[in-house]
Scaffold this motif. Structure first.
Motif, PDB file in Angstrom:
ATOM      1  N   UNK A  79      16.247  64.049  -9.939  1.00  0.00           N
ATOM      2  CA  UNK A  79      16.048  63.317  -8.687  1.00  0.00           C
ATOM      3  C   UNK A  79      17.324  63.189  -7.852  1.00  0.00           C
ATOM      4  N   UNK A  80      18.459  63.069  -8.513  1.00  0.00           N
ATOM      5  CA  UNK A  80      19.721  62.959  -7.788  1.00  0.00           C
ATOM      6  C   UNK A  80      20.011  64.257  -7.025  1.00  0.00           C
ATOM      7  N   UNK A  81      19.743  65.392  -7.652  1.00  0.00           N
ATOM      8  CA  UNK A  81      19.975  66.682  -6.989  1.00  0.00           C
ATOM      9  C   UNK A  81      18.989  66.904  -5.851  1.00  0.00           C
ATOM     10  N   UNK A  82      17.756  66.491  -6.056  1.00  0.00           N
ATOM     11  CA  UNK A  82      16.749  66.614  -4.997  1.00  0.00           C
ATOM     12  C   UNK A  82      17.158  65.764  -3.792  1.00  0.00           C
ATOM     13  N   UNK A  83      17.703  64.575  -4.052  1.00  0.00           N
ATOM     14  CA  UNK A  83      18.168  63.712  -2.962  1.00  0.00           C
ATOM     15  C   UNK A  83      19.323  64.362  -2.208  1.00  0.00           C
ATOM     16  N   UNK A  84      20.216  65.034  -2.937  1.00  0.00           N
ATOM     17  CA  UNK A  84      21.319  65.736  -2.307  1.00  0.00           C
ATOM     18  C   UNK A  84      20.796  66.836  -1.376  1.00  0.00           C
ATOM     19  N   UNK A  85      19.784  67.547  -1.827  1.00  0.00           N
ATOM     20  CA  UNK A  85      19.172  68.609  -1.016  1.00  0.00           C
ATOM     21  C   UNK A  85      18.467  68.007   0.191  1.00  0.00           C
ATOM     22  N   UNK A  86      17.782  66.898  -0.001  1.00  0.00           N
ATOM     23  CA  UNK A  86      17.100  66.238   1.113  1.00  0.00           C
ATOM     24  C   UNK A  86      18.083  65.814   2.212  1.00  0.00           C
ATOM     25  N   UNK A  87      19.236  65.271   1.813  1.00  0.00           N
ATOM     26  CA  UNK A  87      20.242  64.878   2.792  1.00  0.00           C
ATOM     27  C   UNK A  87      20.756  66.092   3.556  1.00  0.00           C
TER      28      UNK A  87
END
Length: 93
Positions: A79-87
């Protein structure tokens, strides 16, 4: 690691083409890591993808940046990596 540093240095020198080439090479290297280092490789791949997308946006290649981020999204499970991609994706719009 050396390719990533070279890419960062090229970006600091405003050499976006060189930065893209070095970061792409580092990204390829991180995607071919052994299964024992998969978690670390996943994080490196996503971080390098975000960095490459930033360089591509700077060069005016937003559609390529979105493609790089879409590939990174498929590769990440945290989830942390997905959030980084979303940003990073929000920045490319």
């Amino acid at each position: 690691m050396m390719l990533r540093r070279a890419g960062d240095h090229a970006a600091e020198q405003l050499d976006d083409v060189g930065a893209g080439q070095f970061i792409t090479g580092a990204r390829r290297g991180s995607s071919s890591c052994s299964p024992a280092t998969t978690r670390t490789a996943e994080g490196q791949f996503v971080a390098l993808s975000v960095r490459l997308a930033d360089v591509l946006r700077t060069r005016g290649e937003s559609s390529l940046a979105r493609g790089v981020l879409a590939e990174a999204r498929d590769w990440s499970g945290s989830p942390m990596l997905v959030a980084m991609i979303d940003r990073a994706s929000a920045a490319s719009r």
